[in-house]
Enzyme design. Structure first.
Site, PDB file in Angstrom:
ATOM      1  N   HIS A 189       0.096  -6.155 -10.030  1.00 50.63           N
ATOM      2  CA  HIS A 189       0.210  -5.321  -8.824  1.00 50.63           C
ATOM      3  C   HIS A 189       0.762  -3.964  -9.229  1.00 50.63           C
ATOM      4  O   HIS A 189       1.973  -3.790  -9.398  1.00 50.63           O
ATOM      5  CB  HIS A 189       1.110  -5.961  -7.767  1.00 50.63           C
ATOM      6  CG  HIS A 189       1.114  -5.207  -6.469  1.00 50.63           C
ATOM      7  ND1 HIS A 189       0.273  -5.525  -5.421  1.00 50.63           N
ATOM      8  CD2 HIS A 189       1.818  -4.128  -6.061  1.00 50.63           C
ATOM      9  CE1 HIS A 189       0.482  -4.683  -4.421  1.00 50.63           C
ATOM     10  NE2 HIS A 189       1.427  -3.823  -4.788  1.00 50.63           N
ATOM     11  N   ARG A 245       3.231   1.891   9.456  1.00 53.77           N
ATOM     12  CA  ARG A 245       3.734   3.188   9.001  1.00 53.77           C
ATOM     13  C   ARG A 245       2.877   3.782   7.892  1.00 53.77           C
ATOM     14  O   ARG A 245       3.046   4.935   7.517  1.00 53.77           O
ATOM     15  CB  ARG A 245       5.179   3.060   8.535  1.00 53.77           C
ATOM     16  CG  ARG A 245       5.385   2.069   7.413  1.00 53.77           C
ATOM     17  CD  ARG A 245       6.861   1.880   7.085  1.00 53.77           C
ATOM     18  NE  ARG A 245       7.109   0.744   6.241  1.00 53.77           N
ATOM     19  CZ  ARG A 245       6.955   0.721   4.935  1.00 53.77           C
ATOM     20  NH1 ARG A 245       6.523   1.815   4.306  1.00 53.77           N
ATOM     21  NH2 ARG A 245       7.229  -0.355   4.241  1.00 53.77           N
ATOM     22  N   ASP A 276       4.548  -3.086  -9.126  1.00 52.07           N
ATOM     23  CA  ASP A 276       4.371  -2.193  -7.982  1.00 52.07           C
ATOM     24  C   ASP A 276       4.473  -0.719  -8.397  1.00 52.07           C
ATOM     25  O   ASP A 276       4.572   0.159  -7.550  1.00 52.07           O
ATOM     26  CB  ASP A 276       5.363  -2.498  -6.855  1.00 52.07           C
ATOM     27  CG  ASP A 276       5.016  -1.787  -5.556  1.00 52.07           C
ATOM     28  OD1 ASP A 276       3.823  -1.690  -5.222  1.00 52.07           O
ATOM     29  OD2 ASP A 276       5.951  -1.298  -4.871  1.00 52.07           O
TER      30      ASP A 276
END
Length: 289
Positions: free
Chosen positions: A27, A126, A244
């Site tokens: 990821h 968001r 990430d």
């Protein structure tokens, strides 16, 4: 939105933990370079460039062998930057695309040829403006063989999403475990709800990732380790891990990627668990063909 933001550590430490041979950072993202791959006009954040050269240098620094590059929301449905990074990886990267639900089969085939093996649905309001769920289900039914759907949501909407998740006709991968409140511990209500989701169908994988996002206690993220290790132990064949990087929207807290890697033996303490988390499971999802 004119100020560009930097969300990654400029000098991550060398991790104490050494990933096993073939380990996958499953990821991560690329941003731009903007001059070549402009960001979406709908983007909710404007990052500095973080291209494939930076990503692959970090991969080598952290001791990983391969990457799964997930299309970042700042690039919208234009997957050019992700495809470019995959093409430059010498076979060491695969990807997850973000697509317009009306994409046709020919375009999906081109994404497959470019190294994509899944599509991502993002339910963080968001960050994105979502298409109707029926459109998502329709495109999921037309994916190339062997693909899956990656889903990003927050724990407070899991119950609302359950009928939709149950209806998706391909395997699922849940980003960051659906962002449970890890301060509740391994038996807290949000972790229990996530376990119930995993029990509902056998083809759900999850990412026990992002202690920097989920544990407000800060580095070394002890609450995250305590809450997540039992989940990995109980579902060892259904977890994959990633950094990430470059940590979208984390500009106020820049996690040290070396410290993120050192979380791995805390949530997967045995060599067998580490191999499943970092090698066997991501290989099965992304390199089976």
């Amino acid at each position: 939105m004119s100020e560009r933001i930097t969300s990654w550590h400029s000098a991550p430490s060398k991790p104490r933990f050494t990933p096993p041979p073939g380990a996958v950072d499953a990821h991560c993202h690329v941003f731009g370079p903007m001059a070549q791959f402009p960001f979406s006009p709908k983007a909710k954040y404007l990052p500095e460039d973080a291209g494939p050269d930076m990503l692959f240098a970090l991969r080598d620094h952290l001791g990983f062998s391969k990457n799964v590059i997930v299309q970042a929301s700042c690039h919208g449905t234009d997957n050019s930057a992700t495809l470019d990074a995959i093409a430059k990886s010498n076979g060491k990267a695969r990807g997850v695309a973000v697509v317009d639900p009306d994409i046709d089969e020919a375009e999906l085939a081109l994404l497959h040829d470019g190294g994509m093996r899944g599509i991502r649905f993002n339910f963080l309001k968001r960050l994105v403006d979502n298409a109707p769920k029926d459109k998502f289900l329709e495109v999921a039914s037309r994916l190339p063989a062997g693909w899956h759907v990656v889903i990003y949501f927050e724990a407070d909407i899991l119950e609302e999403l359950r009928p939709f998740l149950d209806a998706i006709p391909v395997p699922l991968v849940i980003d960051h475990m659906g962002r449970p409140d890890v301060s509740q511990g391994p038996d807290g209500p949000e972790m229990k709800a996530f376990r119930a989701l995993l029990e509902s169908r056998p083809d759900i994988h999850f990412k026990p990732t992002c202690p920097d996002r989920l544990d407000a206690s800060g580095d070394p993220w002890d609450r995250f380790a305590e809450a997540v290790a039992p989940l990995v132990a109980d579902y060892p064949d259904r977890c994959i891990w990633g950094t990430d990087w470059p940590h979208p929207n984390q500009q106020n807290v820049l996690p040290d990627d070396g410290h993120l890697v050192d979380m791995i033996p805390r949530i997967a303490p045995s060599e067998e668990l580490q191999r499943k988390l970092l090698v066997d499971n991501p290989d099965r999802l992304y390199w089976a063909d």
